[in-house]
Scaffold this active site. Structure first.
Site: not given
Ligand code: FES
Length: 174
Positions: A139
């Site tokens: 993410h």
């Molecule tokens: S940014 Fe979501 S698990 Fe690493």
């Protein structure tokens, strides 16, 4: 059993339960199913030989079922981490010295504190993000050379495992 850092990138090592390691990875599921408590014990403490690990090199070891990143930081990486100690924009404020026992060695649990992915950046030329630490592709969280989160959604810095240097070349984790 002692892990030799050498030039290997990822090591699975443990102290104490030599038998489990000595039988090889193919036998691991059987041993694991027969004696899970031994499994946990075997991985709860590991000993890592840092001798031969070059400045700038990063390796991963497995401790307690988790990846642990060991980074032999360069003077530039140390300077970058210290420069940002007083950065008021840190998501999870911490100084570099609070996160290391010895400046040249950063040891962190290699699990993103958002949802548990393993960030990339252990190998060149993987994306290390603008702070030259680690990038979590799940993410988009970004960590710096002290393992501090610099861009979320991860809410906090990479966790630190318990560890202790035995001497200049050996570290016990766990
Ligand atoms: S940014 Fe979501 S698990 Fe690493």
């Amino acid at each position: 059993m002692v892990a030799k850092s050498g030039r290997r990138d990822f090591l699975y090592i443990a102290t104490g339960s030599v038998a489990a390691i000595g039988t090889g990875l193919y036998a691991w599921p059987l041993i694991d199913s027969l004696n899970p408590s031994a499994d946990v014990m075997a991985l709860s403490k590991i000993e890592v030989d840092l001798d031969g690990m070059e400045v700038g090199q990063r390796i991963s070891v497995k401790w307690n079922g988790k990846p642990v990143f060991i980074c032999h930081r360069t003077p530039k990486e140390i300077a970058e981490a210290e420069l940002d100690d007083n950065n008021t924009k840190l998501i999870d404020p911490a100084t570099d010295v609070e996160r290391v026992q010895r400046k040249e060695w950063l040891i962190v649990i290699g699990i993103c504190t958002h949802l548990g992915c393993v960030p990339i950046g252990q190998k060149i030329p993987q994306n290390r993000g603008p702070w030259n630490g680690w990038f979590c592709p799940c993410h988009g969280s970004i960590y710096d050379t002290a393992g501090r989160v610099r861009r979320g959604p991860a809410p906090r810095n990479l966790d630190l495992p318990p560890y202790e240097f035995r001497d200049n070349a050996m570290v016990n984790i766990g």
